[in-house]
Write a protein that holds these residues in place. Structure first.
Motif, PDB file in Angstrom:
ATOM      1  N   SER A 259       0.869  -1.071   0.159  1.00  0.00           N
ATOM      2  CA  SER A 259      -0.043   0.169  -0.042  1.00  0.00           C
ATOM      3  C   SER A 259       1.138   1.217   0.052  1.00  0.00           C
ATOM      4  CB  SER A 259      -0.659  -0.255   1.144  1.00  0.00           C
ATOM      5  OG  SER A 259       0.019   0.514   2.396  1.00  0.00           O
ATOM      6  N   ARG A 260       0.445   2.476  -0.174  1.00  0.00           N
ATOM      7  CA  ARG A 260       1.159   3.667  -0.116  1.00  0.00           C
ATOM      8  C   ARG A 260       1.775   3.854   1.148  1.00  0.00           C
ATOM      9  NH1 ARG A 260      -0.969   9.560  -0.078  1.00  0.00           N
ATOM     10  NH2 ARG A 260       1.105  10.551   0.273  1.00  0.00           N
ATOM     11  N   ALA A 261       1.026   3.584   2.267  1.00  0.00           N
ATOM     12  CA  ALA A 261       1.454   3.633   3.669  1.00  0.00           C
ATOM     13  C   ALA A 261       2.705   3.159   3.746  1.00  0.00           C
ATOM     14  CB  ALA A 261       0.457   3.214   4.666  1.00  0.00           C
TER      15      ALA A 261
ATOM     16  N   VAL B 273       0.533  -0.562  -5.094  1.00  0.00           N
ATOM     17  CA  VAL B 273      -0.802  -1.028  -5.744  1.00  0.00           C
ATOM     18  C   VAL B 273      -1.694   0.352  -5.414  1.00  0.00           C
ATOM     19  CG1 VAL B 273      -2.783  -2.751  -5.960  1.00  0.00           C
ATOM     20  CG2 VAL B 273      -0.428  -3.330  -5.706  1.00  0.00           C
ATOM     21  N   GLY B 274      -2.343   0.710  -6.430  1.00  0.00           N
ATOM     22  CA  GLY B 274      -3.586   1.801  -6.350  1.00  0.00           C
ATOM     23  C   GLY B 274      -3.638   2.758  -7.314  1.00  0.00           C
TER      24      GLY B 274
ATOM     25  N   THR C  78      -2.194   5.637  -7.687  1.00  0.00           N
ATOM     26  CA  THR C  78      -0.998   6.021  -8.073  1.00  0.00           C
ATOM     27  C   THR C  78       0.117   5.191  -8.355  1.00  0.00           C
ATOM     28  OG1 THR C  78      -0.796   6.984  -5.995  1.00  0.00           O
ATOM     29  CG2 THR C  78      -1.328   8.495  -7.466  1.00  0.00           C
TER      30      THR C  78
ATOM     31  N   ILE D 278      -3.812  -4.073   5.067  1.00  0.00           N
ATOM     32  CA  ILE D 278      -4.236  -2.913   4.583  1.00  0.00           C
ATOM     33  C   ILE D 278      -5.792  -2.741   4.697  1.00  0.00           C
ATOM     34  CG2 ILE D 278      -4.799  -2.430   1.937  1.00  0.00           C
ATOM     35  CD1 ILE D 278      -2.399  -4.048   1.227  1.00  0.00           C
ATOM     36  N   SER D 279      -6.032  -1.223   4.902  1.00  0.00           N
ATOM     37  CA  SER D 279      -7.296  -1.025   5.397  1.00  0.00           C
ATOM     38  C   SER D 279      -8.307  -1.105   4.223  1.00  0.00           C
ATOM     39  CB  SER D 279      -7.286   0.273   6.109  1.00  0.00           C
ATOM     40  OG  SER D 279      -6.877   1.337   4.932  1.00  0.00           O
TER      41      SER D 279
ATOM     42  N   GLN E 203      -8.398   4.732  -2.761  1.00  0.00           N
ATOM     43  CA  GLN E 203      -7.174   4.843  -3.718  1.00  0.00           C
ATOM     44  C   GLN E 203      -6.462   3.573  -3.865  1.00  0.00           C
ATOM     45  OE1 GLN E 203      -7.598   6.916  -1.042  1.00  0.00           O
ATOM     46  NE2 GLN E 203      -7.522   8.876  -1.687  1.00  0.00           N
TER      47      GLN E 203
ATOM     48  N   ASN F 181      -6.848  -8.731   8.196  1.00  0.00           N
ATOM     49  CA  ASN F 181      -7.060  -7.596   9.065  1.00  0.00           C
ATOM     50  C   ASN F 181      -7.519  -7.865  10.257  1.00  0.00           C
ATOM     51  OD1 ASN F 181      -7.663  -4.831   9.812  1.00  0.00           O
ATOM     52  ND2 ASN F 181      -6.967  -4.320   7.823  1.00  0.00           N
ATOM     53  N   LYS F 182      -6.543  -7.214  11.297  1.00  0.00           N
ATOM     54  CA  LYS F 182      -7.304  -7.407  12.629  1.00  0.00           C
ATOM     55  C   LYS F 182      -8.503  -6.386  13.024  1.00  0.00           C
ATOM     56  CE  LYS F 182      -4.017  -4.422  14.989  1.00  0.00           C
ATOM     57  NZ  LYS F 182      -3.008  -4.318  15.951  1.00  0.00           N
TER      58      LYS F 182
ATOM     59  N   ALA G  51     -12.640  -2.888   8.827  1.00  0.00           N
ATOM     60  CA  ALA G  51     -11.773  -2.445   7.693  1.00  0.00           C
ATOM     61  C   ALA G  51     -12.591  -2.471   6.320  1.00  0.00           C
ATOM     62  CB  ALA G  51     -10.435  -3.261   7.636  1.00  0.00           C
TER      63      ALA G  51
ATOM     64  N   LEU H 250      -2.283 -10.254  11.510  1.00  0.00           N
ATOM     65  CA  LEU H 250      -1.218 -10.931  10.296  1.00  0.00           C
ATOM     66  C   LEU H 250      -0.206 -11.709  10.584  1.00  0.00           C
ATOM     67  CD1 LEU H 250       1.333  -9.274   9.056  1.00  0.00           C
ATOM     68  CD2 LEU H 250      -0.408  -7.415   8.776  1.00  0.00           C
ATOM     69  N   PHE H 251       0.299 -11.313  11.858  1.00  0.00           N
ATOM     70  CA  PHE H 251       1.719 -12.150  12.372  1.00  0.00           C
ATOM     71  C   PHE H 251       1.423 -13.295  12.702  1.00  0.00           C
ATOM     72  CE2 PHE H 251       2.501  -7.533  12.975  1.00  0.00           C
ATOM     73  CZ  PHE H 251       3.537  -7.329  12.068  1.00  0.00           C
TER      74      PHE H 251
ATOM     75  N   GLU I  56      -6.852  15.591  -5.788  1.00  0.00           N
ATOM     76  CA  GLU I  56      -5.988  15.469  -4.493  1.00  0.00           C
ATOM     77  C   GLU I  56      -4.467  15.611  -4.929  1.00  0.00           C
ATOM     78  OE1 GLU I  56      -7.431  11.548  -3.311  1.00  0.00           O
ATOM     79  OE2 GLU I  56      -7.208  12.399  -1.149  1.00  0.00           O
ATOM     80  N   MET I  57      -4.273  15.086  -6.231  1.00  0.00           N
ATOM     81  CA  MET I  57      -2.962  15.101  -6.735  1.00  0.00           C
ATOM     82  C   MET I  57      -2.348  16.402  -6.902  1.00  0.00           C
ATOM     83  SD  MET I  57      -0.646  12.916  -7.356  1.00  0.00           S
ATOM     84  CE  MET I  57      -1.008  11.168  -8.262  1.00  0.00           C
TER      85      MET I  57
HETATM   86  C1  LIG Z   1      -3.365  11.425  -4.285  1.00  0.00           C
HETATM   87  C2  LIG Z   1      -3.282  10.060  -3.435  1.00  0.00           C
HETATM   88  C3  LIG Z   1      -3.049   8.954  -4.042  1.00  0.00           C
HETATM   89  C4  LIG Z   1      -2.881   7.572  -3.422  1.00  0.00           C
HETATM   90  N1  LIG Z   1      -2.621   6.614  -4.177  1.00  0.00           N
HETATM   91  C5  LIG Z   1      -2.414   5.384  -3.367  1.00  0.00           C
HETATM   92  C6  LIG Z   1      -2.161   4.300  -4.064  1.00  0.00           C
HETATM   93  O1  LIG Z   1      -1.651   4.350  -5.026  1.00  0.00           O
HETATM   94  N2  LIG Z   1      -2.053   3.143  -3.344  1.00  0.00           N
HETATM   95  C7  LIG Z   1      -2.484   2.917  -1.930  1.00  0.00           C
HETATM   96  O2  LIG Z   1      -2.187   1.904  -1.337  1.00  0.00           O
HETATM   97  N3  LIG Z   1      -2.801   4.038  -1.508  1.00  0.00           N
HETATM   98  C8  LIG Z   1      -3.032   5.496  -2.145  1.00  0.00           C
HETATM   99  N4  LIG Z   1      -3.360   6.412  -1.334  1.00  0.00           N
HETATM  100  C9  LIG Z   1      -3.287   6.565   0.303  1.00  0.00           C
HETATM  101  C10 LIG Z   1      -4.553   5.897   0.635  1.00  0.00           C
HETATM  102  O3  LIG Z   1      -5.484   6.867   0.778  1.00  0.00           O
HETATM  103  C11 LIG Z   1      -4.359   5.254   2.229  1.00  0.00           C
HETATM  104  O4  LIG Z   1      -3.664   6.267   2.837  1.00  0.00           O
HETATM  105  C12 LIG Z   1      -3.204   4.136   2.055  1.00  0.00           C
HETATM  106  O5  LIG Z   1      -3.712   3.150   0.939  1.00  0.00           O
HETATM  107  C13 LIG Z   1      -3.465   3.336   3.498  1.00  0.00           C
HETATM  108  O6  LIG Z   1      -2.624   2.419   3.509  1.00  0.00           O
HETATM  109  P1  LIG Z   1      -2.833   1.013   4.440  1.00  0.00           P
HETATM  110  O7  LIG Z   1      -4.016   0.388   4.310  1.00  0.00           O
HETATM  111  O8  LIG Z   1      -1.646   0.183   4.374  1.00  0.00           O
HETATM  112  O9  LIG Z   1      -2.768   1.872   6.079  1.00  0.00           O
HETATM  113  P2  LIG Z   1      -3.860   1.926   7.008  1.00  0.00           P
HETATM  114  O10 LIG Z   1      -5.061   2.578   6.486  1.00  0.00           O
HETATM  115  O11 LIG Z   1      -3.117   2.423   7.935  1.00  0.00           O
HETATM  116  O12 LIG Z   1      -4.214   0.636   7.201  1.00  0.00           O
HETATM  117  C14 LIG Z   1      -3.873  -0.360   7.969  1.00  0.00           C
HETATM  118  C15 LIG Z   1      -4.400  -1.675   8.212  1.00  0.00           C
HETATM  119  O13 LIG Z   1      -3.687  -2.376   8.998  1.00  0.00           O
HETATM  120  C16 LIG Z   1      -4.372  -3.390   9.962  1.00  0.00           C
HETATM  121  N5  LIG Z   1      -3.345  -3.995  10.968  1.00  0.00           N
HETATM  122  C17 LIG Z   1      -2.588  -3.046  11.747  1.00  0.00           C
HETATM  123  N6  LIG Z   1      -1.819  -4.072  12.191  1.00  0.00           N
HETATM  124  C18 LIG Z   1      -2.520  -5.290  11.979  1.00  0.00           C
HETATM  125  C19 LIG Z   1      -2.063  -6.509  12.452  1.00  0.00           C
HETATM  126  N7  LIG Z   1      -0.965  -6.827  12.954  1.00  0.00           N
HETATM  127  N8  LIG Z   1      -2.708  -7.700  11.702  1.00  0.00           N
HETATM  128  C20 LIG Z   1      -3.542  -7.497  10.846  1.00  0.00           C
HETATM  129  N9  LIG Z   1      -3.866  -6.033  10.444  1.00  0.00           N
HETATM  130  C21 LIG Z   1      -3.318  -5.110  11.026  1.00  0.00           C
HETATM  131  C22 LIG Z   1      -5.275  -1.953  10.399  1.00  0.00           C
HETATM  132  O14 LIG Z   1      -6.548  -2.675  11.175  1.00  0.00           O
HETATM  133  C23 LIG Z   1      -5.756  -1.377   9.244  1.00  0.00           C
HETATM  134  O15 LIG Z   1      -6.892  -1.649   8.637  1.00  0.00           O
HETATM  135  C24 LIG Z   1      -3.423   7.576  -1.944  1.00  0.00           C
HETATM  136  C25 LIG Z   1      -3.692   8.929  -1.551  1.00  0.00           C
HETATM  137  C26 LIG Z   1      -3.528  10.133  -2.214  1.00  0.00           C
HETATM  138  C27 LIG Z   1      -4.241  11.260  -1.249  1.00  0.00           C
END
Ligand SMILES: Cc1cc2nc3c(=O)[nH]c(=O)nc-3n(C[C@H](O)[C@H](O)[C@H](O)COP(=O)(O)OP(=O)(O)OC[C@H]3O[C@@H](n4cnc5c(N)ncnc54)[C@H](O)[C@@H]3O)c2cc1C
Ligand SMILES: Nc1ncnc2c1ncn2[C@@H]1O[C@H](COP(=O)(O)O)[C@@H](O)[C@H]1O
Lengths: 316, 259
Positions: free
Chosen positions: A230-232, A245-246, A248, A262-263, A267, A282-283, A287, A301-302, B37-38
């Motif tokens: 993910s982007r994060a 993946v997503g 952008t 991944i939440s 995006q 996901n825990k 989500a 996930l661990f 957003e971009m």
């Molecule tokens: C212009 C723009 C473009 C973007 N382009 C992209 C893009 O291309 N791709 C992309 O992915 N995002 C993109 N984003 C970002 C997007 O909005 C999210 O911020 C991002 O996808 C969040 O990543 P995440 O799901 O990993 O993190 P979070 O949203 O923080 O989610 C983390 C998840 O992990 C879970 N978790 C935590 N610990 C554990 C554990 N031990 N076991 C199981 N589950 C756990 C949590 O419950 C949570 O659901 C973009 C944003 C903007 C503004």
């Protein structure tokens, strides 16, 4: 039959799978002519012949690669004029779409992006709004330029002559304005390429660190899968940006997509929701990723990822 | 240094997007329009460059009447002035026509640098920046994750499939940015108040020197033939991990023949 120009996507002659998909599609539209720009043709020729290129226009002049996209568009514009091609197919990658963009202006043509199919009458099927809408579109002016999404077609080998035709173009000054002074190539590893893979395992913020991505990689290796992020996870520096993946990042459409930690932000979904089967780990049971998962495991996930990896290795 | 940032107003990212059944154009009424957003990253980069090198930031948008909201948002972040290119003749323009209209509008002002987002979240074509560079005959420095300016030299890191390219050119240039480049600032209360007083010039096709026959739905080089909404994905099985979540998942994968 009219020629269909196919822009070859390759890395120093190693032909990307999307090129074989485009050649396969081109066959239904006319006579496929591959356009090979850059170094390494000797390595590429066999593959292009195997997948049905009747001709290959080869432009090995290093200048074509030394500037951002414009030279490739100039070469293609010349070929469009010289061959009277019925259409130009390019991969819907960042670079492919930019070449298409410039070519469209040069030739006064329309461009369709993110096509997942194209019919004999040059109507493209597009998957838009993150896959929630299927549209059929056509180009109404000039020589249709269609950017086809990787992994949307099964490549079929139908050998052809791949007659080599040397081509060159006298670049205009305008094509030489943005000079590439350094190419930074990150190590690629042995895993399948993200957009080509039939299985993708992705990790997000929940993975917690770069080191922890090893458990995602182990699951991926057990399945012969590519690794996504993910982007994060990318922004945190845990995984390289090419794996994103997503919206952008890359758009992937594998047979199986596994999202761990991944939440499922909109995006992120925009880049993976056309996957055939989706699995989420996901825990947080709220989500949003669970809304589109065919199989969801609410858990840590661990614990879940190593366990499923072990089970898979046992069953193999 | 004079910087123009091209911004687009798009339907809210979170909203379900669809095509209108009769015109097959993006439904822009059923959700809140927002600044793409971009493009916030493009504005941020322009503001940072202007702060570092001195200069002015103008935002340019082409869109319907209400699109000045996107311009106001940019002004409240700190941009100095806005240009709203709006005319009924522009409605339904595709990327080819949009790039022409933006190129003409840019001709009404002075600039050393044009910055765009690398993709608009509505149609997601990523075509406009390269088309604009082609039309203006300027260096194309797209998908930039880093921008450096030294006098009239500009250097960017351009993200690629294999890593990145370091690309050099001379100003004036066209840059598009990716979301890795910076962290866009939030408009401050002061910024929002100040934005109300900043100048926004309105242009129609005639004022921008645009040939109305070359823009709008009638001039589009592509046409949507038909469109259908896919049934939304539905959630399948959801299990809680009671110590055997991984085993159960393996059974699912096995039943689906992935193992
Ligand atoms: C212009 C723009 C473009 C973007 N382009 C992209 C893009 O291309 N791709 C992309 O992915 N995002 C993109 N984003 C970002 C997007 O909005 C999210 O911020 C991002 O996808 C969040 O990543 P995440 O799901 O990993 O993190 P979070 O949203 O923080 O989610 C983390 C998840 O992990 C879970 N978790 C935590 N610990 C554990 C554990 N031990 N076991 C199981 N589950 C756990 C949590 O419950 C949570 O659901 C973009 C944003 C903007 C503004
Ligand atoms: N109507 C418009 N007005 C101003 N800028 C635009 C417009 N359409 C696209 N752009 C710019 O071009 C970028 C890429 O858009 P697109 O090529 O449509 O994906 C956007 O992020 C904007 O910076």
């Amino acid at each position: 039959m009219a020629e269909i120009l196919v822009l070859v996507d390759h890395a120093d002659g190693a032909v990307k799978k999307v090129t074989l998909e485009l050649l396969t599609k081109a066959r239904a539209l006319g006579t496929p002519s591959a356009v090979f720009i850059g170094a390494g043709y000797d390595k590429a020729s066999e593959k292009l012949a195997e997948y049905g290129a009747a001709k290959v226009y080869v432009a090995e002049d290093g200048e074509l690669d030394a500037y951002v996209t414009a030279p490739k568009a100039e070469l293609l514009a010349k070929l469009v004029a010289d061959t009277g091609a019925a259409a130009v197919l390019v991969p819907a990658t960042a670079e492919g779409k930019e070449v298409a963009a410039r070519l469209a202006i040069k030739t006064g043509s329309g461009v369709l992006t993110d096509a997942v199919d194209v019919s004999a009458d040059l109507i493209a099927e597009q998957s838009i709004f993150g896959g929630s809408t299927v549209a059929h579109s056509k180009v109404t002016q000039g020589t249709p330029i269609i950017a086809m999404r990787p992994n949307a077609t099964a490549p079929e080998a139908v050998p052809a002559a791949a007659e080599r035709v040397e081509v060159s173009v006298e670049l205009t000054d305008a094509a030489k304005l943005a000079k590439v002074v350094e190419k930074v190539v990150l190590p690629k590893g042995d895993r399948p390429e993200l957009t080509e893979a039939s299985i993708v395992v992705s990790g997000g913020r929940g993975v917690g660190s770069g080191e922890n991505f090893a458990i995602i990689e182990k699951l991926a290796d057990a399945l012969g899968a590519a690794v996504g992020a993910s982007r994060a996870a990318v922004d945190a520096g845990w995984y390289p940006h090419q794996a994103q993946v997503g919206q952008t990042g890359k758009t992937v459409s594998p047979q199986l997509y596994i999202a761990a930690g991944i939440s499922g932000a909109i995006q992120h979904r925009a880049g993976m929701q056309t996957s055939k089967t989706i699995v989420a780990i996901n825990k947080d049971e709220e989500a949003p990723i669970f809304e589109l998962a065919d199989y969801g495991v609410i858990g840590d996930l661990f614990k879940v990822v190593p366990q499923v990896t072990e089970e898979i290795l046992k069953r193999k | 240094m004079k910087i123009v940032v091209c911004v687009k107003q798009v339907p809210d990212t979170e909203a379900e997007k669809r095509l209108l059944p009769d015109t097959l154009t993006v439904d822009r009424e059923s959700s809140n329009p927002v600044l793409n957003e971009m493009d916030e990253f493009a504005i941020e980069e322009a503001l940072k460059l202007a702060e570092a090198h001195g200069g002015e930031v103008t935002v340019l948008t082409m869109g319907p009447d209400g699109a000045d909201a996107a311009v106001r948002k940019a002004l409240s972040m700190g941009a100095d002035a806005g240009i709203l290119l709006t005319d009924p003749a522009l409605a339904g323009s595709d990327a080819v026509a949009t790039s022409y209209a933006l190129a003409q509008a840019l001709g009404t002002t002075e600039y050393d640098l044009v910055i765009l987002g690398s993709e608009a979240s509505d149609a997601r074509t990523s075509l406009v920046p390269a088309m604009l560079a082609e039309r203006l005959g300027l260096p194309q420095l797209t998908f930039a994750s880093k921008v450096e300016i030294d006098g009239t030299d500009i250097t960017v890191n351009r993200l690629t499939d294999y890593g990145h390219d370091v690309v050099k050119a001379q100003l004036p240039a066209v840059v598009s940015v990716v979301e890795k480049i910076n962290e866009p600032r939030y408009p401050s209360f002061k910024g929002i108040m100040a934005a109300k007083k900043k100048p926004v010039a309105q242009l129609d096709t005639a004022a921008a020197g645009i040939d109305a026959a070359l823009v709008g739905a009638g001039a589009a080089a592509t046409a949507v033939v038909d469109a259908a909404q896919r049934p939304p994905r539905t959630a399948g099985v959801k299990v809680s991990d009671d110590g055997d979540g991984g085993v159960k998942l393996a059974e699912f994968l096995s039943a689906k023949k992935f193992i």
